[in-house]
Scaffold this motif. Structure first.
Motif, mmCIF file in Angstrom:
data_model
loop_
_atom_site.group_PDB
_atom_site.id
_atom_site.type_symbol
_atom_site.label_atom_id
_atom_site.label_comp_id
_atom_site.label_asym_id
_atom_site.label_seq_id
_atom_site.Cartn_x
_atom_site.Cartn_y
_atom_site.Cartn_z
ATOM 1 N N GLN A 1 0.699 -1.267 0.154
ATOM 2 C CA GLN A 1 0.479 0.180 -0.135
ATOM 3 C C GLN A 1 0.656 1.354 -0.552
ATOM 4 O O GLN A 1 2.074 0.986 0.605
ATOM 5 C CB GLN A 1 -1.213 0.083 1.320
ATOM 6 C CG GLN A 1 -2.047 -1.173 1.223
ATOM 7 C CD GLN A 1 -3.209 -0.443 0.306
ATOM 8 O OE1 GLN A 1 -2.777 -0.025 -0.815
ATOM 9 N NE2 GLN A 1 -4.725 -1.198 0.961
ATOM 10 N N VAL A 2 0.092 2.474 -0.598
ATOM 11 C CA VAL A 2 1.159 3.993 -0.345
ATOM 12 C C VAL A 2 0.083 4.674 -0.711
ATOM 13 O O VAL A 2 -0.791 4.673 -1.229
ATOM 14 C CB VAL A 2 1.966 3.758 -1.953
ATOM 15 C CG1 VAL A 2 1.090 3.744 -3.211
ATOM 16 C CG2 VAL A 2 2.875 4.798 -1.855
ATOM 17 N N GLY A 26 5.735 6.202 -1.145
ATOM 18 C CA GLY A 26 7.142 5.346 -1.718
ATOM 19 C C GLY A 26 7.102 5.043 -2.974
ATOM 20 O O GLY A 26 6.335 5.784 -3.640
ATOM 21 N N TYR A 27 7.624 4.045 -2.840
ATOM 22 C CA TYR A 27 7.782 3.591 -4.589
ATOM 23 C C TYR A 27 5.530 3.274 -5.603
ATOM 24 O O TYR A 27 5.060 2.566 -4.819
ATOM 25 C CB TYR A 27 7.481 2.230 -4.794
ATOM 26 C CG TYR A 27 8.051 1.471 -6.187
ATOM 27 C CD1 TYR A 27 7.260 0.441 -5.958
ATOM 28 C CD2 TYR A 27 9.418 1.905 -7.014
ATOM 29 C CE1 TYR A 27 7.409 -0.270 -7.123
ATOM 30 C CE2 TYR A 27 9.201 1.270 -8.405
ATOM 31 C CZ TYR A 27 8.557 0.442 -8.271
ATOM 32 O OH TYR A 27 7.775 -0.741 -9.965
ATOM 33 N N THR A 96 -0.703 2.214 -7.654
ATOM 34 C CA THR A 96 -0.739 0.867 -7.535
ATOM 35 C C THR A 96 1.408 0.655 -7.868
ATOM 36 O O THR A 96 2.118 1.339 -8.861
ATOM 37 C CB THR A 96 -1.274 0.118 -9.506
ATOM 38 O OG1 THR A 96 -1.260 -2.006 -8.756
ATOM 39 C CG2 THR A 96 -0.736 0.024 -10.482
ATOM 40 N N VAL A 97 1.690 -0.217 -6.957
ATOM 41 C CA VAL A 97 2.919 -0.488 -6.716
ATOM 42 C C VAL A 97 3.240 -1.619 -7.518
ATOM 43 O O VAL A 97 4.200 -2.455 -7.834
ATOM 44 C CB VAL A 97 2.788 -0.432 -4.991
ATOM 45 C CG1 VAL A 97 2.817 0.253 -5.029
ATOM 46 C CG2 VAL A 97 2.470 -2.131 -4.358
ATOM 47 N N SER A 98 2.183 -2.477 -8.286
ATOM 48 C CA SER A 98 3.085 -4.088 -9.082
ATOM 49 C C SER A 98 2.139 -3.890 -10.249
ATOM 50 O O SER A 98 1.108 -2.766 -10.756
ATOM 51 C CB SER A 98 2.690 -4.301 -8.201
ATOM 52 O OG SER A 98 1.354 -4.749 -8.312
ATOM 53 N N SER A 99 2.733 -4.861 -11.010
ATOM 54 C CA SER A 99 1.659 -4.436 -12.227
ATOM 55 C C SER A 99 0.731 -5.725 -12.574
ATOM 56 O O SER A 99 0.029 -5.998 -13.737
ATOM 57 C CB SER A 99 3.289 -5.747 -13.449
ATOM 58 O OG SER A 99 2.816 -6.924 -12.840
ATOM 59 N N ASN A 114 -4.750 2.395 -4.559
ATOM 60 C CA ASN A 114 -4.236 3.396 -3.677
ATOM 61 C C ASN A 114 -5.045 4.747 -4.518
ATOM 62 O O ASN A 114 -4.511 4.683 -5.273
ATOM 63 C CB ASN A 114 -2.670 3.435 -3.523
ATOM 64 C CG ASN A 114 -2.143 2.142 -3.060
ATOM 65 O OD1 ASN A 114 -1.988 1.299 -1.925
ATOM 66 N ND2 ASN A 114 -2.097 1.357 -4.165
ATOM 67 N N TRP A 115 -5.621 5.420 -3.217
ATOM 68 C CA TRP A 115 -6.118 6.598 -4.261
ATOM 69 C C TRP A 115 -6.050 7.766 -2.806
ATOM 70 O O TRP A 115 -6.385 7.173 -1.673
ATOM 71 C CB TRP A 115 -7.608 6.689 -4.092
ATOM 72 C CG TRP A 115 -7.962 5.538 -5.644
ATOM 73 C CD1 TRP A 115 -8.151 4.243 -5.368
ATOM 74 C CD2 TRP A 115 -7.937 5.315 -6.825
ATOM 75 N NE1 TRP A 115 -8.630 3.725 -6.681
ATOM 76 C CE2 TRP A 115 -8.928 5.027 -6.962
ATOM 77 C CE3 TRP A 115 -8.554 7.427 -7.026
ATOM 78 C CZ2 TRP A 115 -8.788 4.842 -8.801
ATOM 79 C CZ3 TRP A 115 -8.926 7.058 -8.605
ATOM 80 C CH2 TRP A 115 -8.877 5.750 -9.269
ATOM 81 N N GLY A 116 -5.907 9.293 -3.646
ATOM 82 C CA GLY A 116 -6.162 10.516 -2.605
ATOM 83 C C GLY A 116 -6.867 10.526 -2.890
ATOM 84 O O GLY A 116 -7.886 9.807 -2.729
#
Length: 125
Positions: A1-2, A26-27, A96-99, A114-116
Motif C-alpha cells: 500500500q502507498v 513510497g514506490y 499501483t505498486v505492481s503490474s 491506492n487513491w488520494g
C-alpha cells in the motif's frame, strides 16, 4: 500500500494553467490522474509508468495536459494548460505498486488500489 496526497488545485480562468502534484509515501509502478465533476462519473485523464516514463492520455486532454514524474521525490505531476470550464472537477491521483493492474485497460479505475483524497480544480469562463 502507498499513501497519496494531491495538491495544486485551485480556481483559474479559461485559458489558464495549473500544475497538480501527487506525492506518494513510497514506490509506485503506475500512477493515474482521474477527475469527477458533479453529477458525472469519474473518468481517467492521464497515466504514467514511473519506471519507463510511458504515458497515456484521454482524448479530451491530449495536447493540453502533460503527466510527468520525479522518482527521486516519489511525485507525479499533471501540468494542465489551456484549461476549459469543462475541466472543472475534483482531481484524484491513483497508484499501483505492481503490474497486477496491467490486466485492465489504460485509464481504467480497476488498475489502481491506492487513491488520494483529491484536489479541486475550478475553471471559470
Amino acid at each position: 500500500q502507498v499513501q497519496l496526497v494531491e495538491s495544486g488545485g485551485g480556481s483559474v480562468q479559461a485559458g489558464g494553467s495549473l500544475r497538480l502534484s501527487c506525492a506518494a509515501s513510497g514506490y509506485t509502478y503506475n500512477v493515474g490522474w482521474f477527475r469527477q465533476a458533479p453529477g458525472k462519473e469519474r473518468e481517467g485523464v492521464a497515466d504514467i509508468f514511473t519506471g519507463s516514463g510511458n504515458t497515456y492520455y484521454a482524448d479530451s486532454v491530449k495536447g493540453r495536459f502533460t503527466i510527468s514524474r520525479d522518482n527521486a521525490k516519489n511525485t507525479v505531476y499533471l501540468q494542465m494548460n489551456s484549461l476549459k470550464p469543462e475541466d472543472t472537477a475534483m482531481y484524484y491521483c491513483a497508484a499501483t505498486v505492481s503490474s497486477v493492474g496491467n490486466a485492465y485497460p489504460r485509464l481504467s479505475q480497476n488498475r489502481y488500489n491506492n487513491w488520494g483524497q483529491g484536489t479541486q480544480v475550478t475553471v471559470s469562463s
